[in-house]
Design an enzyme around this catalytic site. Structure first.
Site, short mmCIF file in Angstrom:
data_model
loop_
_atom_site.label_atom_id
_atom_site.label_comp_id
_atom_site.label_asym_id
_atom_site.label_seq_id
_atom_site.Cartn_x
_atom_site.Cartn_y
_atom_site.Cartn_z
N CYS B 61 32.54 31.43 38.57
CA CYS B 61 33.79 31.11 37.86
C CYS B 61 33.81 31.74 36.46
O CYS B 61 34.85 32.19 36.00
CB CYS B 61 33.96 29.60 37.74
SG CYS B 61 34.00 28.76 39.34
N ARG B 138 38.66 28.66 45.68
CA ARG B 138 39.27 29.71 44.84
C ARG B 138 40.63 30.09 45.43
O ARG B 138 40.74 31.01 46.23
CB ARG B 138 38.36 30.94 44.78
CG ARG B 138 37.00 30.63 44.20
CD ARG B 138 36.09 31.84 44.10
NE ARG B 138 34.73 31.37 43.95
CZ ARG B 138 34.22 30.88 42.82
NH1 ARG B 138 34.97 30.83 41.73
NH2 ARG B 138 32.97 30.46 42.77
#
Lengths: 76, 226
Positions: B61, B138
């Site tokens: 991330c 995601r």
């Protein structure tokens, strides 16, 4: 509230927006153009400042500074 | 009573698993973010990339956030904003973006939703219980200036997203809207675009004789756009 900090001072974004509406009623689009701030930020900040009585909204959804905020702005 | 509980649990699971479809109105929300309270309607008139990540202070991330910031100026030129989301607090988000700036030298300029109650993540189907019940996968939702969902991308937690593809997708959608065309595989701005196939025999005949388009066959014709 995102328009004032923990000391009760106006944030940089709030100052920019209040300066932009200090003379006449302005639309969020005009404010975004004048200040260079993203439109979403102008809209969310105006909502915030309206709830605090810093700006007034017209029927045409344009905004102008209120006296309370003008006083804060002059001090900053 | 237990039947009622089961039904409620099933309903909740259905809500978690539901995601907005391409062409549907983007679900409205009001959320706490690193830039204050934001509503989806604040983005009217702009395109928006609403994306989720599993958690702050995680390696993939962190690389993604730096990469999203890298494409942000280009997206803004395309009237497109970025809005991140994870099931973390606003304080965690603030600490994380400060760390990214300190360690990677990248200042994150776009807001991030602190979706602790999973309200937005649930509306957008960002939680895949088989992957994780507590973290978002995601997901990328491309929402146009009229607040319609135009594209959806899902990646698992282990694979970081490709920013060039996200930019290309926006370019493709906006070019399609502007010219009423489609874009071929691996299209990039400047490449020829696909003219919608003719719907009648007469139009097909006219199409293959049209000097303004380059046809491989009547149904596969390309042209340049500026």
């Amino acid at each position: 509230m995102a328009c004032i900090d923990d000391k009760g001072n106006l944030t940089t974004t709030a100052k920019k927006i209040l300066n932009a509406v200090s003379e006449d009623f302005r639309s969020p689009e005009e404010i975004a153009k004048d200040t260079g701030l993203p439109l979403f930020k102008v809209r969310s900040s105006l909502r915030d400042m309206k709830s605090m009585g810093f700006v007034t909204e017209s029927e045409e959804q344009t905004y102008k500074i209120e006296e309370r905020a003008r006083t804060l702005l002059s001090k900053s | 009573m237990s039947e009622f509980v089961n039904q409620e649990a099933k309903k909740q699971e259905e809500v978690v698993n539901t995601l907005p479809r391409i062409g549907s109105p983007a679900p409205q929300f009001e959320a706490e973010t690193t830039h204050g309270t934001i509503r989806l309607e604040d983005y009217k008139g702009s395109w928006l990339i609403l994306f989720s990540h599993p958690a702050d202070f995680t390696p993939v991330c962190t690389t993604e956030f730096a990469a999203f910031q890298e494409i942000y100026p280009k997206l803004k030129e395309m009237n497109t904003e970025l809005l991140g989301l994870s099931i973390d607090s606003v304080y965690s988000h603030i600490a994380w973006v400060r760390t990214i700036e300190e360690k990677l030298g990248v200042k994150i300029e776009f807001p991030i939703i602190a979706d602790l109650n999973k309200e937005v993540a649930s509306k957008y189907g960002m939680i895949m219980p088989e992957e994780s019940k507590t973290e978002a996968v995601r997901a990328v939702f491309v929402i146009d200036d009229k607040q319609v969902v135009r594209a959806v991308i899902y990646y698992p937690m282990s694979a970081g997203r490709n920013m060039e593809e996200i930019v290309r997708l926006i370019q493709s959608l906006q070019t399609s809207d502007q010219h009423g065309i489609a874009t071929p595989a691996n299209w990039k701005p400047g490449d020829k675009v696909i003219v919608p196939p003719p719907g009648t025999q007469e139009a097909a005949e006219e199409r293959v004789n049209d000097d303004n388009v380059e046809c491989i066959d009547w149904f596969l014709c390309k042209k340049e756009v500026k």
